[in-house]
Design an enzyme around this catalytic site. Structure first.
Site, PDB file in Angstrom:
ATOM      1  N   ARG A   2      40.152 -11.906 -41.075  1.00 24.11           N
ATOM      2  CA  ARG A   2      40.883 -12.060 -39.804  1.00 24.11           C
ATOM      3  C   ARG A   2      41.267 -10.700 -39.215  1.00 24.11           C
ATOM      4  NH1 ARG A   2      43.243 -17.511 -38.736  1.00 24.11           N
ATOM      5  NH2 ARG A   2      41.630 -18.779 -39.658  1.00 24.11           N
TER       6      ARG A   2
ATOM      7  N   ARG B  74      44.979 -12.640 -33.477  1.00 23.13           N
ATOM      8  CA  ARG B  74      46.221 -12.650 -32.708  1.00 23.13           C
ATOM      9  C   ARG B  74      47.170 -11.476 -32.936  1.00 23.13           C
ATOM     10  NH1 ARG B  74      47.679 -18.781 -33.960  1.00 23.13           N
ATOM     11  NH2 ARG B  74      46.498 -18.173 -35.821  1.00 23.13           N
TER      12      ARG B  74
ATOM     13  N   ARG C 242      41.888 -13.613 -25.086  1.00 22.69           N
ATOM     14  CA  ARG C 242      42.011 -15.011 -25.515  1.00 22.69           C
ATOM     15  C   ARG C 242      42.666 -15.859 -24.418  1.00 22.69           C
ATOM     16  NH1 ARG C 242      42.090 -19.432 -26.231  1.00 22.69           N
ATOM     17  NH2 ARG C 242      42.729 -20.731 -27.982  1.00 22.69           N
TER      18      ARG C 242
ATOM     19  N   ASP D 208      34.551 -19.605 -35.859  1.00 32.01           N
ATOM     20  CA  ASP D 208      35.474 -20.344 -36.715  1.00 32.01           C
ATOM     21  C   ASP D 208      34.684 -21.262 -37.630  1.00 32.01           C
ATOM     22  OD1 ASP D 208      38.502 -20.801 -37.050  1.00 32.01           O
ATOM     23  OD2 ASP D 208      37.647 -22.797 -37.139  1.00 32.01           O
TER      24      ASP D 208
ATOM     25  N   TYR E 264      39.176 -30.670 -43.121  1.00 30.15           N
ATOM     26  CA  TYR E 264      39.602 -30.726 -41.717  1.00 30.15           C
ATOM     27  C   TYR E 264      38.987 -31.936 -41.006  1.00 30.15           C
ATOM     28  CZ  TYR E 264      41.661 -26.107 -42.243  1.00 30.15           C
ATOM     29  OH  TYR E 264      42.439 -25.063 -42.651  1.00 30.15           O
TER      30      TYR E 264
HETATM   31  O1  1CP Z   1      38.192 -11.538 -37.980  1.00 27.92           O
HETATM   32  C1  1CP Z   1      37.959 -12.704 -38.348  1.00 27.92           C
HETATM   33  O2  1CP Z   1      37.938 -12.996 -39.543  1.00 27.92           O
HETATM   34  C2  1CP Z   1      37.769 -13.695 -37.243  1.00 27.92           C
HETATM   35  C3  1CP Z   1      36.895 -14.874 -37.435  1.00 27.92           C
HETATM   36  C4  1CP Z   1      37.531 -16.104 -38.073  1.00 27.92           C
HETATM   37  C5  1CP Z   1      37.258 -16.612 -39.345  1.00 27.92           C
HETATM   38  C6  1CP Z   1      36.409 -15.979 -40.423  1.00 27.92           C
HETATM   39  C7  1CP Z   1      38.421 -17.016 -37.451  1.00 27.92           C
HETATM   40  C8  1CP Z   1      38.997 -16.879 -36.106  1.00 27.92           C
HETATM   41  N1  1CP Z   1      38.607 -18.098 -38.290  1.00 27.92           N
HETATM   42  C9  1CP Z   1      37.920 -17.860 -39.460  1.00 27.92           C
HETATM   43  C10 1CP Z   1      37.817 -18.736 -40.619  1.00 27.92           C
HETATM   44  C11 1CP Z   1      38.693 -19.924 -40.763  1.00 27.92           C
HETATM   45  N2  1CP Z   1      39.129 -20.787 -39.801  1.00 27.92           N
HETATM   46  C12 1CP Z   1      39.146 -20.404 -42.016  1.00 27.92           C
HETATM   47  C13 1CP Z   1      38.768 -19.803 -43.348  1.00 27.92           C
HETATM   48  C14 1CP Z   1      39.614 -18.621 -43.696  1.00 27.92           C
HETATM   49  C15 1CP Z   1      41.077 -18.906 -43.917  1.00 27.92           C
HETATM   50  O3  1CP Z   1      41.411 -19.645 -44.861  1.00 27.92           O
HETATM   51  O4  1CP Z   1      41.888 -18.358 -43.149  1.00 27.92           O
HETATM   52  C16 1CP Z   1      39.910 -21.568 -41.774  1.00 27.92           C
HETATM   53  C17 1CP Z   1      40.621 -22.427 -42.798  1.00 27.92           C
HETATM   54  C18 1CP Z   1      39.894 -21.811 -40.368  1.00 27.92           C
HETATM   55  C19 1CP Z   1      40.508 -22.961 -39.647  1.00 27.92           C
HETATM   56  C20 1CP Z   1      41.392 -22.520 -38.549  1.00 27.92           C
HETATM   57  N3  1CP Z   1      40.924 -21.989 -37.387  1.00 27.92           N
HETATM   58  C21 1CP Z   1      42.803 -22.464 -38.534  1.00 27.92           C
HETATM   59  C22 1CP Z   1      43.727 -22.880 -39.672  1.00 27.92           C
HETATM   60  C23 1CP Z   1      44.197 -24.280 -39.535  1.00 27.92           C
HETATM   61  C24 1CP Z   1      45.196 -24.646 -40.635  1.00 27.92           C
HETATM   62  O5  1CP Z   1      46.399 -24.605 -40.359  1.00 27.92           O
HETATM   63  O6  1CP Z   1      44.766 -24.998 -41.748  1.00 27.92           O
HETATM   64  C25 1CP Z   1      43.182 -21.926 -37.293  1.00 27.92           C
HETATM   65  C26 1CP Z   1      44.566 -21.705 -36.774  1.00 27.92           C
HETATM   66  C27 1CP Z   1      41.976 -21.616 -36.586  1.00 27.92           C
HETATM   67  C28 1CP Z   1      41.846 -20.969 -35.265  1.00 27.92           C
HETATM   68  C29 1CP Z   1      41.425 -19.551 -35.298  1.00 27.92           C
HETATM   69  N4  1CP Z   1      40.242 -19.087 -35.894  1.00 27.92           N
HETATM   70  C30 1CP Z   1      40.132 -17.737 -35.691  1.00 27.92           C
HETATM   71  C31 1CP Z   1      41.276 -17.303 -34.930  1.00 27.92           C
HETATM   72  C32 1CP Z   1      41.524 -15.907 -34.458  1.00 27.92           C
HETATM   73  C33 1CP Z   1      42.064 -18.442 -34.686  1.00 27.92           C
HETATM   74  C34 1CP Z   1      43.328 -18.501 -33.852  1.00 27.92           C
HETATM   75  C35 1CP Z   1      43.005 -19.180 -32.566  1.00 27.92           C
HETATM   76  C36 1CP Z   1      43.649 -18.601 -31.343  1.00 27.92           C
HETATM   77  O7  1CP Z   1      43.415 -17.450 -30.971  1.00 27.92           O
HETATM   78  O8  1CP Z   1      44.374 -19.386 -30.683  1.00 27.92           O
END
Ligand code: 1CP
Length: 344
Positions: A25, A29, A38, A75, A151
């Site tokens: 990540r 954000r 975004r 994602d 999910y």
């Molecule tokens: O730099 C990077 O790593 C960006 C790319 C990236 C990756 C590798 C994002 C962007 N998401 C992910 C993987 C991801 N997404 C995982 C695996 C890693 C981890 O455990 O953190 C998981 C579980 C998700 C699912 C997901 N997507 C969630 C979590 C939900 C939860 O509460 O269980 C969320 C909040 C997202 C949205 C998301 N994905 C990525 C970003 C920057 C965001 C935030 C969205 C926004 O800007 O509003």
């Protein structure tokens, strides 16, 4: 100096001092410039599927910090979308999916949609590759089947995966059908990322630690093994990093059972255990606690030094144990990199 990129060299078993460094990540954000781009798109998936925006989000952290890798901005939930499930993200909230409830819902998932629906991600990969310098490695990724299935079944984040765990235990044949679809979709998707220029792949199994040993073998090790095998059948030399988060002592079985080249470890894994039990088998990646990164200060600095001392004498990639938190001060990341690079 070798002209092979440092991340690839360590994943081929070399020890490099200082070690290569990137952060899970690293885009997102905590960066004001990310929040700015975004805000132009309401639905997060639309943002991910706009190649110029996704490529820009990928590059943003590289302008600020001297990371050795870029991770494609996307994602893990693009795969359910690719299979025809309804997936939305409202700003500031987590994901909302039209939850799978019956075996008929699984049967409706459509593998033939994946390629076309995820074509914009491939365009993002091509755009990133076109602008990449010759020391930065592009990492492609996908969620692993169990984590993505969680999910798809729960329909949202912030759960303990109760419905998913019950479905897997009570109707394992149906659950296996879902895992089979996910293994196929994920393999196709990752192979395509490499075709478009991804040089390393990471499989995120963020919820692996929920499962007891027997279920871990069935729903974590076996599906990850199948994906590694399918990808390597087409691209035998692409290094794959596994991340069965919170797997405890089962990290070792995961490495042996899947054939990954790298293992990303969460922050609860004791450093000496990882050096002794994992590093002889493959490259270790990790494992600074993301909350320590957010807090900063001397506690963070001592932890970074301890990680470098214990894991730095073998094949190692400096990273976090889980993704950068949105409230993390940018200066703390700069400080960590200074220490890793030995310039502090
Ligand atoms: O730099 C990077 O790593 C960006 C790319 C990236 C990756 C590798 C994002 C962007 N998401 C992910 C993987 C991801 N997404 C995982 C695996 C890693 C981890 O455990 O953190 C998981 C579980 C998700 C699912 C997901 N997507 C969630 C979590 C939900 C939860 O509460 O269980 C969320 C909040 C997202 C949205 C998301 N994905 C990525 C970003 C920057 C965001 C935030 C969205 C926004 O800007 O509003």
């Amino acid at each position: 100096m070798s002209n092979v990129k440092s991340l690839i060299r360590v994943l081929n078993g070399e020890t490099i001092t200082p070690p290569p460094c990137w952060l899970m990540r690293q885009a997102g954000r905590y960066l004001p410039e990310y929040r700015e781009i975004r805000s132009t798109t309401e639905n997060f998936l639309d943002f991910c599927f706009t190649p110029e925006l996704a490529a820009e989000a990928t590059r943003q952290p590289l302008r600020r910090f001297d990371f050795d890798a870029a991770i494609m901005f996307s994602d893990i939930l693009v795969i359910p979308h690719g299979l025809g499930q309804k997936v939305t993200f409202k700003q500031g909230e987590g994901p909302i999916l039209d939850a799978l409830e019956t075996s008929q819902d699984i049967a409706k998932l459509d593998l033939s949609l994946v390629r076309i629906r995820l074509a914009p991600v491939m365009q993002t990969v091509r755009e990133i590759v076109a602008g990449l310098d010759n020391s930065t490695t592009l990492i492609g990724f996908a969620g692993s089947p169990f984590t993505v299935a969680l999910y798809m079944i729960e329909g949202r984040g912030g759960t303990e995966g109760t419905k998913t765990r019950h479905w897997a235990a009570e109707r394992p044949d149906e659950f296996m059908a879902l895992m089979n679809v996910l293994c196929m979709a994920t393999s196709t998707y990752l192979i395509e990322q490499v075709n478009c220029g991804a040089e390393v792949l990471q499989l995120f199994d963020s919820w692996a630690g929920l499962l007891p040993e027997s279920q871990f073998r069935k729903w974590i090790i076996e599906p990850n093994r199948r994906i590694v095998e399918s990808v390597h059948a087409v691209h035998p030399n692409v290094p794959i990093i596994g991340f069965p988060r919170n797997a405890g002592v089962l990290y070792r079985d995961f490495v042996e059972g899947t054939g990954v080249q790298g293992i990303s470890i969460d922050s609860t894994v004791p450093l000496r255990w990882a050096a002794k039990e994992l590093q002889p088998l493959c490259t270790v990646q990790g494992n600074l606690d993301n909350h320590l990164l957010c807090s900063g200060g001397i506690t963070m600095e001592e932890e970074v030094r301890a990680i470098l001392t214990v894991l730095g004498s073998g094949p190692f990639i400096f990273n976090l144990g889980h993704g950068v938190l949105p409230l993390t001060p940018v200066e703390n990341i700069a400080r960590v990199i200074e220490i890793v690079r030995g310039t502090a």
